[in-house]
Scaffold this motif. Structure first.
Motif, short mmCIF file in Angstrom:
data_model
loop_
_atom_site.label_atom_id
_atom_site.label_comp_id
_atom_site.label_asym_id
_atom_site.label_seq_id
_atom_site.Cartn_x
_atom_site.Cartn_y
_atom_site.Cartn_z
N TYR A 175 0.84 -1.21 0.00
CA TYR A 175 0.00 0.00 0.00
C TYR A 175 0.87 1.25 0.00
O TYR A 175 0.64 2.19 -0.77
CB TYR A 175 -0.91 -0.01 1.23
N TRP A 176 1.89 1.28 0.85
CA TRP A 176 2.73 2.47 0.96
C TRP A 176 3.65 2.64 -0.24
O TRP A 176 4.13 3.75 -0.50
CB TRP A 176 3.55 2.41 2.25
N LYS A 177 3.86 1.58 -0.99
CA LYS A 177 4.65 1.70 -2.22
C LYS A 177 3.85 2.31 -3.36
O LYS A 177 4.41 2.98 -4.24
CB LYS A 177 5.15 0.32 -2.65
N ILE A 178 2.54 2.07 -3.35
CA ILE A 178 1.71 2.44 -4.50
C ILE A 178 0.90 3.72 -4.27
O ILE A 178 1.00 4.68 -5.04
CB ILE A 178 0.75 1.29 -4.88
N VAL A 179 0.09 3.74 -3.22
CA VAL A 179 -0.95 4.77 -3.09
C VAL A 179 -0.42 6.19 -2.95
O VAL A 179 -0.87 7.09 -3.68
CB VAL A 179 -1.91 4.42 -1.93
N PRO A 180 0.55 6.48 -2.06
CA PRO A 180 1.04 7.87 -1.98
C PRO A 180 1.61 8.38 -3.30
O PRO A 180 1.37 9.53 -3.69
CB PRO A 180 2.12 7.80 -0.89
N LEU A 181 2.37 7.53 -4.00
CA LEU A 181 2.94 7.93 -5.29
C LEU A 181 1.85 8.11 -6.33
O LEU A 181 1.88 9.06 -7.14
CB LEU A 181 3.95 6.88 -5.76
N ASP A 182 0.87 7.21 -6.34
CA ASP A 182 -0.28 7.31 -7.24
C ASP A 182 -0.99 8.65 -7.03
O ASP A 182 -1.32 9.37 -7.98
CB ASP A 182 -1.24 6.15 -6.97
N PHE A 183 -1.20 9.00 -5.77
CA PHE A 183 -1.87 10.25 -5.43
C PHE A 183 -1.05 11.45 -5.89
O PHE A 183 -1.58 12.38 -6.52
CB PHE A 183 -2.09 10.33 -3.92
N LEU A 184 0.23 11.45 -5.60
CA LEU A 184 1.10 12.58 -5.97
C LEU A 184 1.13 12.78 -7.48
O LEU A 184 0.98 13.92 -7.97
CB LEU A 184 2.51 12.33 -5.43
N LEU A 185 1.32 11.71 -8.23
CA LEU A 185 1.40 11.82 -9.69
C LEU A 185 0.06 12.24 -10.29
O LEU A 185 0.01 13.00 -11.26
CB LEU A 185 1.86 10.50 -10.29
N SER A 186 -1.03 11.76 -9.71
CA SER A 186 -2.36 12.14 -10.19
C SER A 186 -2.60 13.64 -9.97
O SER A 186 -3.16 14.32 -10.84
CB SER A 186 -3.44 11.33 -9.46
N VAL A 187 -2.15 14.15 -8.84
CA VAL A 187 -2.29 15.58 -8.55
C VAL A 187 -1.45 16.40 -9.52
O VAL A 187 -1.92 17.40 -10.09
CB VAL A 187 -1.89 15.90 -7.10
N LEU A 188 -0.21 15.98 -9.75
CA LEU A 188 0.68 16.72 -10.65
C LEU A 188 0.15 16.73 -12.08
O LEU A 188 0.18 17.78 -12.75
CB LEU A 188 2.09 16.12 -10.61
N LEU A 189 -0.33 15.59 -12.56
CA LEU A 189 -0.89 15.53 -13.91
C LEU A 189 -2.18 16.35 -14.00
O LEU A 189 -2.53 16.87 -15.07
CB LEU A 189 -1.15 14.08 -14.31
N SER A 190 -2.86 16.49 -12.88
CA SER A 190 -4.12 17.23 -12.86
C SER A 190 -3.91 18.72 -13.14
O SER A 190 -4.82 19.38 -13.67
CB SER A 190 -4.80 17.09 -11.49
N ILE A 191 -2.74 19.23 -12.82
CA ILE A 191 -2.51 20.68 -12.96
C ILE A 191 -2.64 21.14 -14.41
O ILE A 191 -3.45 22.03 -14.70
CB ILE A 191 -1.14 21.07 -12.35
N PRO A 192 -1.88 20.57 -15.37
CA PRO A 192 -2.06 21.03 -16.76
C PRO A 192 -3.44 20.69 -17.33
O PRO A 192 -4.00 21.47 -18.11
CB PRO A 192 -0.96 20.29 -17.53
N VAL A 193 -3.98 19.54 -16.94
CA VAL A 193 -5.32 19.16 -17.43
C VAL A 193 -6.36 20.15 -16.91
O VAL A 193 -7.25 20.56 -17.65
CB VAL A 193 -5.66 17.72 -17.00
N TYR A 194 -6.24 20.52 -15.64
CA TYR A 194 -7.17 21.49 -15.06
C TYR A 194 -7.06 22.84 -15.76
O TYR A 194 -8.10 23.47 -16.08
CB TYR A 194 -6.87 21.66 -13.57
N LEU A 195 -5.85 23.29 -16.03
CA LEU A 195 -5.67 24.59 -16.69
C LEU A 195 -6.27 24.59 -18.08
O LEU A 195 -6.94 25.55 -18.49
CB LEU A 195 -4.18 24.93 -16.76
N LEU A 196 -6.07 23.50 -18.83
CA LEU A 196 -6.66 23.40 -20.17
C LEU A 196 -8.18 23.34 -20.10
O LEU A 196 -8.88 24.06 -20.84
CB LEU A 196 -6.12 22.14 -20.86
N SER A 197 -8.71 22.50 -19.22
CA SER A 197 -10.16 22.37 -19.08
C SER A 197 -10.78 23.67 -18.61
O SER A 197 -11.87 24.05 -19.08
CB SER A 197 -10.50 21.25 -18.09
N ASN A 198 -10.11 24.37 -17.72
CA ASN A 198 -10.61 25.64 -17.20
C ASN A 198 -10.68 26.68 -18.31
O ASN A 198 -11.64 27.46 -18.39
CB ASN A 198 -9.71 26.12 -16.07
N LEU A 199 -9.68 26.69 -19.18
CA LEU A 199 -9.65 27.62 -20.31
C LEU A 199 -10.81 27.36 -21.26
O LEU A 199 -11.53 28.28 -21.68
CB LEU A 199 -8.31 27.50 -21.03
N LEU A 200 -11.02 26.08 -21.60
CA LEU A 200 -12.12 25.72 -22.49
C LEU A 200 -13.47 26.01 -21.84
O LEU A 200 -14.39 26.51 -22.50
CB LEU A 200 -12.04 24.22 -22.82
#
Length: 383
Positions: free
Chosen positions: A319-344
């Motif tokens: 669990y500690w090998k997967i979930v925290p990293l999964d969460f962190l990467l999902s948040v980081l990838l969310s930033i450009p996607v959010y900015l693009l979606s927000n613009l549209l």
């Protein structure tokens, strides 16, 4: 620094959103590791199921937050226009995930199948929540109008209790272990059990209006105890795997109570540091993106650990090998996607508002002309 502007967000609500975001990804750990098919007879499953019960509060917390923030929503165009960013964000992420599945995973389906999966909010598979949430948006003005029509706090509390009990209590009672001869009886008045999203929403609305204050020394131990008792109950009733024992789902009153206790523990947290408040507001604003994009990283991480989940000894270390990293990467990838979606979204919302305003002005002009005509007819008749 201008970057860290003061935010009007309530830090407690932002904190709860972040909890819910992390809980979603944690809950999917159970799904993707084959946990539910493992033999669940040893005592240490109490702790696993207790954590699962805590993580399962992700959707209930999102719905409580929705009721808390949307209590003032009215039947007007702007309410529905504000749903556009959710749709655009979901479609944008759907396109990204389809590209990932085609280019990386080499999945092959017809264009019609891909398009249908986007339109029905089944892309990604976690999109069922968006489907449910957008449906709830249609009802929000009417739920609020009915709720606000009640004049006293007692009346509103009674409405909350009835709504919660009618939509969730029968489910829980019918799920309790009982002799086989009683299985045909069931709990009466359970016809509206599928309306559990309304139950969470109206509880959130009630908390939003009256801001009940309960000591965290009471609410925190209670929700932790509730999660532990669910783990213990599953262990005592299980015969093979997790679902053969007592367990709860979103539509159970036990889940409503635990979610409400978690909400009451954190919704009024006071944070004065503007940098922390700003950070919480920005991260919580990525909740939908993070929730949906986590499916990409789930697809990357979990296959690497295939075959390693044959027993519970590897549960917490993995669990500690997967979930925290999964969460962190999902948040980081969310930033450009959010900015693009927000613009549209801003562009589309601006266009829709223009159409609505133009239609409204035309309607008002026609009504004004009609009123003048009626007045002229009245004067003519009088003469």
């Amino acid at each position: 620094m201008k970057l860290f502007k003061e935010t009007k967000n309530e830090p407690g609500i932002d904190l709860l959103k972040i909890f819910a975001m992390y809980f979603v990804i944690s809950l999917h750990f159970f799904l993707h590791t084959g946990y539910y098919s493992l033999e669940s007879v040893q005592p240490d499953i109490i702790f696993h199921v207790s954590f699962r019960a805590l993580f399962y509060e992700c959707v209930p917390l999102f719905l409580l937050i929705t009721g808390y923030l949307k209590r003032k929503a009215r039947f007007e165009a702007e309410h529905f226009i504000k749903a556009i960013p959710i749709i655009i964000t979901t479609f944008t992420i759907s396109g990204l995930i389809i590209a990932y599945k085609i280019l990386i995973l080499k999945q092959q389906f017809s264009g019609w199948i891909w398009a249908q999966s986007v339109w029905s909010f089944n892309q990604p598979s976690y999109g069922w929540y968006i489907n449910m949430y957008l449906s709830l948006i249609l009802f929000m003005p009417f739920i609020n109008a009915a709720y606000d029509s009640l004049k006293t706090r007692k009346q509103k509390l009674a409405a909350v209790i009835i709504c919660v009990c009618a939509s969730t209590l029968p489910v829980t009672i019918n799920r309790l272990p009982h002799p086989k001869e009683l299985a045909v009886i069931g709990m009466p008045l359970g016809y509206f059990s599928g309306m559990w999203p309304f139950a969470y929403y109206i509880v959130g609305a009630y908390i939003s209006e009256f801001k009940p204050k309960i000591s965290k020394f009471i609410t925190v131990p209670l929700f932790l105890l509730g999660c532990f008792l669910l783990g213990f109950a599953n262990y005592k009733t299980v015969s093979t795997n997790y679902y053969s024992g007592f367990c709860v789902e979103n539509g159970d009153i036990i889940n409503v109570i635990i979610a409400a206790l978690i909400f009451l523990s954190f919704y009024d947290v006071k944070i004065t540091n503007k940098y922390i408040r700003w950070s919480l507001a920005k991260i919580s604003g990525l909740s939908i993106c993070t929730f949906l994009l986590s499916s990409i990283f789930d697809g990357i991480f979990y296959p690497k650990y295939a075959g390693q989940f044959s027993n519970y000894s590897v549960f917490f270390p993995t669990y500690w090998k997967i979930v925290p990293l999964d969460f962190l990467l999902s948040v980081l990838l969310s930033i450009p996607v959010y900015l693009l979606s927000n613009l549209l979204s801003k562009w589309i919302m601006k266009l829709v508002r223009k159409i609505v305003n133009r239609s409204s002005k035309k309607k008002n002009k026609n009504e004004k002309g009609s009123d003048i005509g009626e007045a002229a007819d009245t004067i003519k008749a009088a003469n």
